[in-house]
Design an enzyme around this catalytic site. Structure first.
Site: not given
Length: 398
Positions: A49, A300
């Protein structure tokens, strides 16, 4: 409009803050395919992110920066925005769902952000962030439905093409769709022959439903251990890009996610959060066609709360047959437990918990239930032990 030039520019800007994460060969994740892991769980802030958040904030005007920034997040975008804002000398306020893992809340504070906890899920935090933006004049940093954010995430696609140019496919987690939109756009623009598969949690299939119904769908509720992708409504930009560039979207269950987390720990010594492990779950359980293919699973993020990790490991052990609960109906007389323990030991099982129940009203007055928890090798081993107990005359009721 999204362009490759924007993604390449993001890659240049991000060199000052991110680390290019390793690609780890992990063929045992699925013996029928050639699996690689893109380890964004080892990224700065523990998640991809930071790429999108930092690039977005770097592109703000001085006027926008002067108002400070606000964001909403389940945790990882929060940390990315907090880090990016602090490095740029900007104040940040993050709205998080009140159920966000404590570890993510505290990490966001450490990166310099102020926190506003909001009752409900991500989408409730989103509405509160928009309300505060309008009231206070903050600049809003969207977690996924923004072209600069998508471009930042797309830099992972550029890295993958450099690290493994001959890959056949990449499997990418989906929440709101920012990550897969950037990765898919970058990869498909440069090599359209590479397949891009998306994965959502079965308890939060917003993009899955939307793509299959050919219009954006909003879920009434979400329920999954993969809190980082528990999004009720996908973005407009991300929906459009996914519809055009993503080959297929599938879902995985919480039990499958737990098994993937456990497997990553045991085989690769990697910690992944639920959202980060869905790609591995999809490969392990053949949710997408990976047989005989060179496939990248994008892990992720790794920001999992330790208390949740303990529960996930236990669930993963049960799913894999590494732990088993059985209940045996017995006559309440001496020697029964000793006989059962001996049979289990002979078969290579290990009893780790025993509960002796005489209080069930459905049993005979001179009977009892014996509840056992065992460590076992796999499901076949569990069945072998159950068969041995049955052959010895014991009545397994569960």
């Amino acid at each position: 409009m999204m362009t490759l030039d924007k993604i390449y520019h993001a890659s240049y800007v991000l060199k000052e803050v991110i680390r290019p994460t390793d690609l780890i060969h992990a063929p045992n994740m699925n013996p029928e395919s050639d699996i690689y892991l893109k380890t964004e769980n080892l990224q700065v802030t523990g998640s991809f992110k930071v790429r999108g958040a930092y690039y977005k904030i770097s592109q703000l005007s001085d006027e926008e920066k002067s108002h400070g920034v606000i964001a909403c997040s389940a945790g990882n975008h929060a940390q990315g925005v907090a880090l990016a804002a602090t490095k740029n000398g900007i104040k940040s306020l993050i709205c998080l769902p009140d159920g966000a893992p404590i570890s993510k809340v505290e990490a966001t504070k450490r990166y310099g952000a102020d926190i506003c906890l909001v009752k409900g899920a991500y989408d409730d935090a989103y509405e509160r962030a928009l309300q505060l933006r309008d009231e206070k004049g903050y600049t809003f940093i969207h977690p996924f439905d923004d072209e600069d954010v998508i471009a930042g995430q797309g830099t992972i696609g550029l890295e993958l093409l450099e690290q493994l140019p001959k890959m056949d496919a990449v499997i990418v987690p989906i929440g709101g769709g920012g990550l897969i939109s950037g990765v898919a756009y970058a990869i498909k623009s440069l090599n359209p022959n590479i397949k891009v598969y998306g994965v959502q949690a079965a308890g939060a299939p917003s993009m899955f439903n939307s793509v299959h119904s050919h219009e954006i769908q909003t879920l009434t509720e979400v329920s999954t251990i993969a809190d980082g992708i528990a999004v009720k409504t996908p973005g407009e930009h991300t929906y459009d890009i996914c519809s055009k560039y993503v080959d297929e979207i599938v879902t995985v269950t919480d039990d499958e996610i737990s098994t993937a987390i456990l497997t990553l720990i045991e085989q690769q010594k990697l910690i992944a959060e639920g959202a980060g492990a869905v790609s591995v779950a999809a490969a392990m359980f053949n949710k997408v066609p990976v047989k005989g293919k060179k496939v990248v699973c994008l892990v992720s993020g790794g920001n999992i709360d330790v208390t949740i990790l303990s529960r996930v490991i236990n669930r993963g052990l049960l799913k894999a047959g590494r732990s088993a609960d059985i209940t045996i109906a017995l006559l309440d007389k001496p020697g029964q437990l000793s006989m059962i323990s001996e049979i289990i030991a002979q078969k290579g099982g290990n009893v780790v918990a025993v509960h002796h129940d005489r209080a069930d009203l459905d049993m005979d007055i001179n009977a009892c239930y014996l509840h056992l928890v065992m460590e076992t090798r796999d499901h076949a081993h569990v069945e072998e032990i159950k068969q041995a107990l049955t052959d010895a005359g014991f009545n397994i009721v569960k």
